[in-house]
Scaffold this motif. Structure first.
Motif, short mmCIF file in Angstrom:
data_model
loop_
_atom_site.label_atom_id
_atom_site.label_comp_id
_atom_site.label_asym_id
_atom_site.label_seq_id
_atom_site.Cartn_x
_atom_site.Cartn_y
_atom_site.Cartn_z
N SER A 167 -32.20 44.03 -14.00
CA SER A 167 -32.96 45.36 -14.36
C SER A 167 -33.52 46.10 -13.52
O SER A 167 -33.93 45.72 -12.52
CB SER A 167 -34.09 44.65 -15.65
OG SER A 167 -35.05 44.17 -14.92
N ARG A 168 -33.84 47.20 -14.08
CA ARG A 168 -34.48 48.26 -13.24
C ARG A 168 -35.83 47.75 -12.65
O ARG A 168 -36.32 48.00 -11.65
CB ARG A 168 -34.60 49.62 -13.60
CG ARG A 168 -33.32 50.30 -13.69
CD ARG A 168 -33.46 51.79 -14.32
NE ARG A 168 -32.12 52.41 -14.21
CZ ARG A 168 -32.00 53.79 -14.59
NH1 ARG A 168 -33.00 54.43 -14.64
NH2 ARG A 168 -30.83 54.29 -14.34
N ALA A 201 -37.22 47.13 -8.97
CA ALA A 201 -38.43 47.92 -8.46
C ALA A 201 -39.69 46.60 -8.10
O ALA A 201 -40.21 47.04 -6.97
CB ALA A 201 -38.93 48.80 -9.46
N ARG A 202 -39.76 45.79 -8.77
CA ARG A 202 -40.80 44.66 -8.44
C ARG A 202 -40.47 44.15 -7.15
O ARG A 202 -41.27 43.96 -6.39
CB ARG A 202 -40.77 43.62 -9.42
CG ARG A 202 -41.69 42.63 -9.04
CD ARG A 202 -41.65 41.48 -10.18
NE ARG A 202 -42.48 41.98 -11.53
CZ ARG A 202 -41.80 41.87 -12.84
NH1 ARG A 202 -40.62 41.21 -13.16
NH2 ARG A 202 -42.18 42.54 -13.95
N SER A 217 -40.13 36.87 -9.46
CA SER A 217 -39.36 37.75 -9.95
C SER A 217 -37.75 36.83 -10.13
O SER A 217 -37.02 37.59 -10.69
CB SER A 217 -38.95 38.76 -9.24
OG SER A 217 -38.11 38.45 -7.80
N ALA A 218 -37.85 35.53 -9.74
CA ALA A 218 -36.45 34.81 -9.91
C ALA A 218 -36.17 34.72 -11.50
O ALA A 218 -36.97 34.35 -12.39
CB ALA A 218 -36.79 33.49 -9.45
N ARG A 219 -34.77 35.10 -11.59
CA ARG A 219 -34.29 34.52 -12.83
C ARG A 219 -33.33 33.28 -12.70
O ARG A 219 -32.53 33.26 -11.83
CB ARG A 219 -33.31 36.02 -13.37
CG ARG A 219 -34.23 37.02 -13.30
CD ARG A 219 -35.15 37.04 -14.54
NE ARG A 219 -36.08 38.35 -14.77
CZ ARG A 219 -37.32 38.11 -14.69
NH1 ARG A 219 -38.02 37.29 -14.52
NH2 ARG A 219 -38.14 39.40 -14.94
N PRO A 220 -33.19 32.55 -13.89
CA PRO A 220 -32.38 31.52 -13.65
C PRO A 220 -30.96 32.01 -13.67
O PRO A 220 -30.63 32.73 -14.26
CB PRO A 220 -32.53 30.61 -15.14
CG PRO A 220 -33.98 31.13 -15.74
CD PRO A 220 -33.83 32.79 -15.07
#
Length: 132
Positions: free
Chosen positions: A2-3, A7-8, A126-129
């Motif tokens: 995602s944007r 950005a994060r 910010s990690a996503r599985p």
């Protein structure tokens, strides 16, 4: 990605770099200490450009590793954090082994630590599985 997450992560890398640069500015130009490294018997000053380059390289490499882990492991945040802490420990051999003097050792070690203090929690959150 995602944007918002993009950005994060970008802000995290920029923040880590800015933190190292702020420490360099406070200890160098403001306090009058000139951090330096010694390689091959030659002492070289550590300038703002080297600090920025080091922070950006570390941050972008960390981001790249996290992106890879998000595609390959179930718990990328946890795996990334363990790897990041191990890399921090190994990176400390640089300032501890090649600093020009004691003050430089403290300043350079501090810069490594402030970059890690921003990158590790910032990117880990910010990690996503991995998608299954």
């Amino acid at each position: 990605m995602s944007r918002e997450n993009l950005a994060r992560r970008g802000l995290t890398v920029a923040g880590a770099t800015a933190a190292a640069l702020a420490l360099w500015a406070l200890t160098g130009p403001v306090a009058g200490l000139d951090p330096s490294t010694e390689t091959g018997g030659e002492v070289r000053p550590v300038g703002a450009g080297a600090v920025v380059a080091g922070g950006l390289i570390a941050g972008l490499a960390a981001w790249g590793l996290l992106a890879l882990l998000e595609r390959t492991v179930a718990r990328p945040g946890r795996v990334w954090t363990v790897i990041a802490v191990a890399v921090l420990v190994l990176s400390m051999t640089g300032p501890l082994g090649s600093a020009g003097d004691g003050a430089s050792m403290a300043i350079l070690a501090g810069m490594h630590l402030v970059v890690a203090a921003v990158l590790i929690p910032g990117l880990a959150r910010s990690a996503r599985p991995a998608r299954t």
